[in-house]
Design a protein around this motif. Structure first.
Motif: not given
Length: 283
Positions: A246, A251, A261-262, A265
């Protein structure tokens, strides 16, 4: 009779005579340093690409050692050789700590610096690391979709497929508990090893027997804590991965096609040894 002190130039000359390695294996020969240090081939003109390459190459070397230790530890657990397994699992946790700190170095790369090399990376991505996938599979995070990134490399696919089909570290740990007479259900000792692990109240009850009387079950109690240390270290590794990505790319989508990043996570929510963590609330 006392010998006169040797002159510095005499010491240097005598020592130098011992430094001819032309007739025997040298440090560089043993470590194959010509191959290793010649394996950095930047594709861009940017100065910072060397950092990016070395960061990932050294991570792959650490992962190679991690798999070496994990495979041996799983075999030792399967053979009830827990003393050796504990040593290996402790080493795996320390390797993960090393990898956590490695992200600190990559985090010195700023967004403009990464943007300068990103066009040269094409679709290459850490997401495609066969060794990382084998580590996840060995720790029990099984997902058939994760075989696909390696389909174009039959040899690599075979390695990942083998890890996918084998019992994980946690699978072998539960089989050990069952062999010791603890009430682990057959659904968790003889199952399809490729299926994602499903949390079990009965498995937690088996671990609770161990944790409520550590002296009576000392080696199994220590196994539970080694697993806790391992997952703790793995979570930190994943977390530093997310924050570093990040920090460097925000993103943007990953070069390998993931959400970046999504996606990372979501991986933070994966629990490898769920009953080991839940019992802490229920003790």
């Amino acid at each position: 009779m006392t010998q006169p002190p040797r002159k510095p130039e005499d010491i240097v000359r005598d020592e130098g005579a011992q430094l001819d390695y032309s007739q025997s294996m040298s440090y560089g020969d043993y470590l194959q340093l010509d191959a290793i240090l010649g394996a950095q081939k930047p594709l861009s003109p940017d100065h910072n690409e060397m950092l990016f390459i070395i960061q990932h190459q050294t991570s792959e070397l650490w992962m190679k050692l991690m798999l070496h230790e994990l495979h041996a530890a799983i075999e030792c657990v399967a053979k009830d050789q827990l003393g050796s397994a504990f040593k290996m699992l402790a080493r795996v946790s320390r390797i993960m700590e090393q990898l956590v700190h490695a992200w600190d170095v990559l985090a010195t790369m700023t967004p403009p610096e990464y943007s300068a090399i990103r066009p040269y990376l094409a679709n290459s991505s850490g997401f495609q690391s066969a060794q990382y996938r084998c580590i996840e599979f060995a720790l029990g995070n099984k997902n058939a979709a994760m075989l696909k990134p390696h389909a174009h490399r039959p040899q690599l696919l075979a390695q990942v497929q083998a890890a996918y089909e084998a019992p994980s570290l946690y699978d072998e740990s539960l089989r050990l508990l069952a062999r010791r007479g603890l009430p682990v259900p057959a659904s968790h000792t003889e199952r399809d090893w490729t299926a994602p692990y499903v949390e079990s109240t009965q498995v937690e009850q088996a671990w609770l027997v161990v944790y409520r009387d550590p002296q009576a079950w000392w080696d199994l109690y220590q196994l539970g804590e080694e697993l806790t240390d391992l997952e703790d270290a793995f979570r930190l590794w994943r977390f530093r991965h997310v924050t570093t990505v990040e920090r460097v790319i925000g993103f943007k989508r990953g070069t390998g096609g993931t959400g970046g990043v999504s996606y990372l996570r979501k991986m933070l929510d994966v629990v490898l040894f769920p009953e080991i963590w839940k019992l802490r609330t229920d003790l």
